[in-house]
Each structure stands twice: as C-alpha cells, then as structure tokens.
Design a protein around this motif. Structure first.
Motif, short mmCIF file in Angstrom:
data_model
loop_
_atom_site.label_atom_id
_atom_site.label_comp_id
_atom_site.label_asym_id
_atom_site.label_seq_id
_atom_site.Cartn_x
_atom_site.Cartn_y
_atom_site.Cartn_z
N THR A 82 0.82 -1.21 0.00
CA THR A 82 0.00 0.00 0.00
C THR A 82 0.86 1.27 0.00
OG1 THR A 82 -0.19 -0.06 2.41
CG2 THR A 82 -1.94 -1.12 1.16
N PHE A 83 1.95 1.26 0.77
CA PHE A 83 2.77 2.49 0.79
C PHE A 83 3.47 2.72 -0.55
CE2 PHE A 83 2.36 2.52 5.48
CZ PHE A 83 1.97 3.83 5.61
N HIS A 84 3.75 1.64 -1.28
CA HIS A 84 4.29 1.78 -2.63
C HIS A 84 3.27 2.50 -3.52
CE1 HIS A 84 6.63 0.42 -6.18
NE2 HIS A 84 5.46 0.21 -6.75
N ARG A 85 2.01 2.09 -3.38
CA ARG A 85 0.96 2.74 -4.18
C ARG A 85 0.75 4.18 -3.75
NH1 ARG A 85 -3.84 -1.56 -5.71
NH2 ARG A 85 -2.81 -2.20 -7.63
N ILE A 86 0.81 4.42 -2.45
CA ILE A 86 0.63 5.80 -1.98
C ILE A 86 1.76 6.68 -2.51
CG2 ILE A 86 0.67 7.25 0.10
CD1 ILE A 86 -0.86 4.91 1.51
N PHE A 87 2.99 6.15 -2.47
CA PHE A 87 4.14 6.92 -2.97
C PHE A 87 3.96 7.28 -4.45
CE2 PHE A 87 8.44 6.66 -4.99
CZ PHE A 87 8.89 7.91 -4.55
N HIS A 88 3.56 6.31 -5.25
CA HIS A 88 3.36 6.60 -6.68
C HIS A 88 2.08 7.42 -6.91
CE1 HIS A 88 6.74 4.51 -8.45
NE2 HIS A 88 6.61 3.61 -7.49
N GLY A 89 1.09 7.22 -6.02
CA GLY A 89 -0.14 7.99 -6.12
C GLY A 89 0.11 9.49 -5.91
N LEU A 90 1.03 9.81 -5.02
CA LEU A 90 1.37 11.22 -4.79
C LEU A 90 1.92 11.85 -6.06
CD1 LEU A 90 2.97 10.93 -1.24
CD2 LEU A 90 0.89 12.17 -1.81
N HIS A 91 2.72 11.08 -6.79
CA HIS A 91 3.24 11.55 -8.08
C HIS A 91 2.08 11.75 -9.07
CE1 HIS A 91 4.94 10.69 -12.18
NE2 HIS A 91 5.73 11.65 -11.78
N ASP A 92 1.14 10.79 -9.07
CA ASP A 92 -0.02 10.90 -9.96
C ASP A 92 -0.83 12.16 -9.67
OD1 ASP A 92 0.74 8.52 -11.04
OD2 ASP A 92 -0.80 7.31 -10.06
N LEU A 93 -0.91 12.52 -8.39
CA LEU A 93 -1.69 13.69 -8.00
C LEU A 93 -0.91 14.99 -8.20
CD1 LEU A 93 -3.34 12.32 -4.74
CD2 LEU A 93 -4.46 12.72 -6.92
N GLY A 94 0.32 14.84 -8.69
CA GLY A 94 1.12 16.02 -9.00
C GLY A 94 1.77 16.66 -7.78
N VAL A 95 1.96 15.88 -6.72
CA VAL A 95 2.68 16.40 -5.55
C VAL A 95 4.17 16.25 -5.84
CG1 VAL A 95 2.92 16.32 -3.05
CG2 VAL A 95 0.80 15.56 -4.11
N LYS A 96 4.76 17.33 -6.34
CA LYS A 96 6.13 17.22 -6.83
C LYS A 96 7.16 17.52 -5.76
CE LYS A 96 5.19 18.31 -11.67
NZ LYS A 96 4.09 19.27 -11.82
N GLN A 97 6.71 18.20 -4.70
CA GLN A 97 7.69 18.64 -3.71
C GLN A 97 8.22 17.48 -2.86
OE1 GLN A 97 5.80 21.81 -1.61
NE2 GLN A 97 6.98 23.37 -2.69
N GLY A 98 9.53 17.47 -2.67
CA GLY A 98 10.17 16.53 -1.76
C GLY A 98 9.88 15.07 -2.06
N ARG A 99 10.14 14.66 -3.29
CA ARG A 99 9.93 13.26 -3.64
C ARG A 99 10.81 12.34 -2.78
NH1 ARG A 99 5.86 10.90 -5.19
NH2 ARG A 99 6.69 9.42 -6.70
N ASP A 100 12.02 12.82 -2.48
CA ASP A 100 12.93 12.00 -1.65
C ASP A 100 12.31 11.74 -0.29
OD1 ASP A 100 14.60 12.10 -3.74
OD2 ASP A 100 15.99 13.57 -2.87
N TRP A 101 11.76 12.81 0.29
CA TRP A 101 11.16 12.68 1.62
C TRP A 101 9.89 11.83 1.58
CZ3 TRP A 101 13.51 13.06 5.93
CH2 TRP A 101 14.64 13.88 6.02
N GLN A 102 9.13 12.01 0.51
CA GLN A 102 7.94 11.18 0.36
C GLN A 102 8.33 9.70 0.36
OE1 GLN A 102 5.63 12.22 -3.12
NE2 GLN A 102 5.87 14.40 -2.72
N GLN A 103 9.44 9.41 -0.34
CA GLN A 103 9.91 8.02 -0.43
C GLN A 103 10.33 7.51 0.95
OE1 GLN A 103 12.96 7.55 -3.39
NE2 GLN A 103 12.42 5.41 -3.70
N VAL A 104 11.10 8.34 1.66
CA VAL A 104 11.58 7.94 2.99
C VAL A 104 10.39 7.70 3.92
CG1 VAL A 104 12.80 8.77 5.04
CG2 VAL A 104 13.82 9.06 2.77
N ILE A 105 9.41 8.61 3.88
CA ILE A 105 8.26 8.49 4.79
C ILE A 105 7.42 7.26 4.44
CG2 ILE A 105 6.09 9.57 5.49
CD1 ILE A 105 7.64 12.30 5.18
N CYS A 106 7.16 7.05 3.14
CA CYS A 106 6.30 5.92 2.72
C CYS A 106 6.94 4.58 3.09
CB CYS A 106 6.01 5.98 1.23
SG CYS A 106 4.82 7.27 0.80
N TYR A 107 8.11 4.32 2.52
CA TYR A 107 8.73 3.02 2.78
C TYR A 107 9.22 2.93 4.22
CZ TYR A 107 8.32 2.59 -2.24
OH TYR A 107 7.83 2.54 -3.51
N GLY A 108 9.57 4.08 4.82
CA GLY A 108 9.98 4.11 6.22
C GLY A 108 8.84 3.67 7.12
#
Lengths: 127, 128, 246
Positions: A82-108
């Motif tokens: 689910t967090f993999h989908r949420i991470f990619h879903g944020l990209h789909d929704l155009g949330v471009k800021q802090g992709r690195d942090w999004q990745q750390v928070i999701c998989y973290g």
C-alpha cells in the motif's frame, strides 16, 4: 556518434520495492477481504461463538513460531504494497515537492510497522 | 524565419477525473489507503495483545463501535475492488506457455478466483 | 431523411496568429459510412482550407491520423461518425504531445524513443555468413513476439498514458513494447544492450500499470503486458546484477 555524448544508463532500485509491492499485493488480493470480514465485521457484531477469537486463543497462536510468522506477514506485508501505491499515487496527483522525503516516509512507515510488530511478537514469545 | 511555436498543453492535477478509465485506476490505487489503515488497526491489535488480556479485550471492544464497523465495511469494499483488479490484470504479468501456445487469460483469471474462494472459505472454517 | 448534418468542433491552433488553441465549430453532411478523417477532408475541401491534419493511407496502417475524439485517442480513419451521431464530436490534437498546428503534433520525442531502443535485430557476434542461409524460426518462436510487432507507431498509447503526461522522460508504451518485440525474438542477441534502457527509472519503472495504452491501441498490441513482463525481466536482471556486477 561521439563517444563522449553516449548516454549514461542508471539502474533503478525499484525492483526491490516492486517485488515487495507484488508480494504484498498478491497477499492482499487473496487474504485481506476475508480478514476484514472476520476481524472487522463478523467478530465485532458477535457472529462467532464466545469461545472463538478470544485473548487465550490469539495469544497462544501469536506465541507459537509459525503463528508469529503468519501474523507478521499478514499485518506487515500489505503495507509494503500500500505504501508503494501511496508513494506513486502522490506523483499521480502532482505532488512534486520533496519526492525524496515522500519516499523515505512511505517506505519508512512500512519498515517501522514491520519492525514494531516483529519486536512485539518476539517479546511475547520470549515472555 | 520559422513561425514554429509548438504549444504545450498543461496537465491538470485532476486528470484522473476526466476519464472513467483513469478514475477507476485512481480508485484502485486509493484502495491502498483503506488497506493501510486496516493493517495499522491490526498492528495496534498486536500491540494490545502484548499488553495482556484486559488491553486486548479493550481493543476488541473498540472494534464494536459503529464507526469501526462502518470503516471496516468500506475497507472491505475497497479490498474486494483491489482483488478484482489484481486478478483481472494478472494475465498481463504472466508469460506462461503450454505446448507452444500462451495460456489463455480466462484460465489465469478464473484460477485466481478459485484460489481466492478456497482461501476465504478455509480461513472462515478455521476461525469459526 | 436527406441532408442530415453533424457538428464537429475542432481545437485549432495557428501559431503565426495566436498564442493558444481555441475551438472552431464546423457542420458537415452526415452519412453513417463516413470516418472522422473523411469529415476532416470534407472540411478542408469545402469549408476551411487552412485546417491542418496528418493522414496518408486511410486504412489504419500508416499511423498518421491519430487524434483525440471526445477526449479519447483514436485513428481518424478507423473511427466512424455513426458512433457519435447525432451528438457533436470534439476533435483535438493527440494528447501529451506539443501541438505544432491544429491537429498536427510534434512527435520528435516519440520517434527518438523508438530509435533509442534499437528497433532492429542485433545478431550474435559470430554472425553466420550469408551463404549459410536465413535464420530459421519456428511458429512458436514467432508467436513469442508477433503481437508486439504489429505496432504502427501512431502514438495513441502515449496520448493515453498519464505517466508519460506527467513526465515525458518515461520511455513509454510503444517504445517498450517494440523493445520487448526484439528482446523476445529468437534471432536477436541485443537483450543485454536494451535491458540498460529497461532498468532505468524512466524505463519500465516509470509505469504504474494504468493499462489504458492497451485499450486504445488500434492494432491489438498490448504494451501494458509487454511492460509488466519487462518489469519481471528487469527484476531478474537486478538480482543477477547484485552477484555479477558488470
């Protein structure tokens, strides 16, 4: 063609996360509906007898090695999906800021819950 | 002089509302939010289990709250939608050849459904 | 019954006189056997000769006349007015590509991607001599890639792909399906070179399996399947790479 201009290909580490996503997604597809039905609906509305799904029964199961392994997989593996989908879903929704942090928070988060549940189960077995 | 001036159309962040196919895709991806919450509820249950009988029973009781049951009902619908999409797309991620022919999509999909039913019934019987 | 007409709204863009596209409405004679492409030709011949659109074969093999019909990527020659009549039809240049003019798009990025994946058979180093005869292939070996070789490079799948829309660095459906076509060919030995493209973030990992590419393809190619299978290949390649880095 000039050799200096040759494109550098960078290998993605996505196979690791995609593998966990696929395993979690498959588990979720087969197990989650019946799990929700049991723990979220049938047990709470009291459709099972009193002797079923109680503390003693669950505790006994959770403190066996195979039971602990099953619980860990059932609780933690879907989160890697689910967090993999949420991470990619944020990209789909155009949330471009802090992709690195999004990745750390999701998989973290998936990692943290995995370790949390694993620790609890080991503690219960040791106790 | 060139009058070329290619026009780049912007992608709206609501692109997934423009087309039913995209909306269904987003619904599929959105199932992950409910399944995440469900997993966290279970994780919390393990935590309460480790705290002893009183704590575990309190957790069990909290699941009886109407809002909890409504949540689980919605989560169940999303989980079933996830299963449905997962099984429908499964043939695309499989490359199984028998006697020089690809295995039919229908067989792969129905195989998944049969396994799904067996697993579900097995779980219900074991717990019941 | 006579003189039925249908309304067609075209998103026009004339770079020498305007900064952004705007719609223009046309009314053309309706007949159930007319295609969108024929309606466009009618408009150009009788109503407005300045309208620009690409076309060539009129039989769904050249891949030139791709456009958005009511927001869905279609080939103009393969789409009939009868499926929309009596409603108004909205035409727009193929999505996700820059508009050159009216219904004509800039396809350079797509063409570059097709070139990049080395869309030709790369034989083994110890190439056999011409006098040794052709490379034999069984029907089974052909079946492994045939579906992916039907692509006509029309670009509809790129117009259907939200991931390409969000980030044009993504290699995209048609190029990856074509890549799969050559990697799956028994006569080809270029997989290793092509896997470098596949393994990148912007290779197969730019795909989230929306699956619309395979729905809109006018030739029955299944790029979504090609990409998922390449993800499996890329994962195997990743594992091998961990033990045998090159």
């Amino acid at each position: 063609m000039n050799n200096n201009n040759e494109k550098k290909y960078i290998r993605s580490h996505e196979p690791v996360f995609w593998g966990l996503f696929g395993a979690g997604g498959t588990l979720t597809a087969f197990m989650t509906p019946v799990m929700i039905l049991i723990t979220g609906i049938l047990v709470p509305i009291g459709l099972f007898g009193e002797g079923k799904f109680n503390y003693q029964q669950i505790h006994q199961f959770a403190t066996s090695w195979y039971g602990a392994a099953i619980i860990l997989i059932l609780v933690a593996l879907p989160l890697w999906h689910t967090f993999h989908r949420i991470f990619h879903g944020l990209h789909d929704l155009g949330v471009k800021q802090g992709r690195d942090w999004q990745q750390v928070i999701c998989y973290g988060s998936a990692f943290a819950v995995t370790i949390f549940v694993l620790t609890l189960l080991l503690q219960m077995i040791a106790a | 002089m060139s009058k070329r001036k290619p026009y780049q159309r912007e992608v709206s962040s609501k692109w997934w509302l423009a087309q039913a196919f995209y909306s269904k895709y987003m619904l599929r991806e959105g199932s992950s939010i409910f399944i995440t919450l469900y997993s966290l509820i279970l994780g919390w249950g393990v935590f309460r289990l480790s705290q002893g009988e009183a704590a575990f029973n309190a957790w069990m009781e909290s699941l009886q709250h109407p809002s909890a049951i409504i949540f689980h009902f919605i989560a169940l619908l999303f989980a079933i939608y996830h299963s449905f999409t997962w099984f429908s797309l499964a043939p695309k991620a499989m490359d199984i050849w028998l006697k020089g022919k690809p295995l039919e999509d229908k067989l792969i999909v129905s195989g998944h459904y049969i396994a799904f039913i067996i697993v579900s019934v097995f779980c219900l019987v074991v717990i019941l | 019954m006579a003189n039925k007409t249908i309304k067609i709204e075209i998103l026009r863009y004339r770079p020498e006189q305007e900064d952004k596209p705007s719609p223009q409405l046309f009314e053309v004679p309706y007949s159930p056997d007319l295609t969108i492409l024929e309606a466009l030709q009618y408009i150009k011949d009788h109503l407005d000769s300045t309208i620009s659109f690409r076309w060539s074969c009129r039989m769904a093999i050249c891949g030139s006349c791709g456009l958005m019909v009511d927001g869905v990527p279609k080939l103009g020659c393969k789409t009939f007015l009868r499926d929309y009549f009596p409603n108004k039809i909205k035409l727009e240049a193929l999505a996700n590509f820059p508009i050159e003019r009216d219904l004509v798009v800039v396809m350079d990025d797509f063409i570059n991607k097709l070139e990049e994946i080395k869309p030709y058979i790369i034989p083994e180093d110890n190439t056999k001599c011409l006098s040794d005869g052709p490379h034999q292939q069984t029907p089974e070996k052909l079946a492994k890639y045939k579906q992916y070789s039907m692509c006509i490079n029309c670009g509809l799948c790129y117009a259907a792909c939200p991931q390409y829309a969000l980030d044009t660095k993504f290699t995209g459906p048609a190029a990856l399906a074509l890549l799969a076509r050559y990697n799956r060919d028994s006569r080809d030995a270029g997989s290793k070179q092509r896997m470098k493209i596949v393994n990148q973030e912007e290779g197969v990992w730019g795909c989230t399996f929306v699956g619309y590419c395979s729905v809109v393809c006018p030739k029955g190619v299944d790029p979504a399947a090609a990409i998922q299978l390449l993800k499996v290949e890329s994962s195997k390649d990743y594992l091998i790479g961990m033990f045998k880095p090159d």
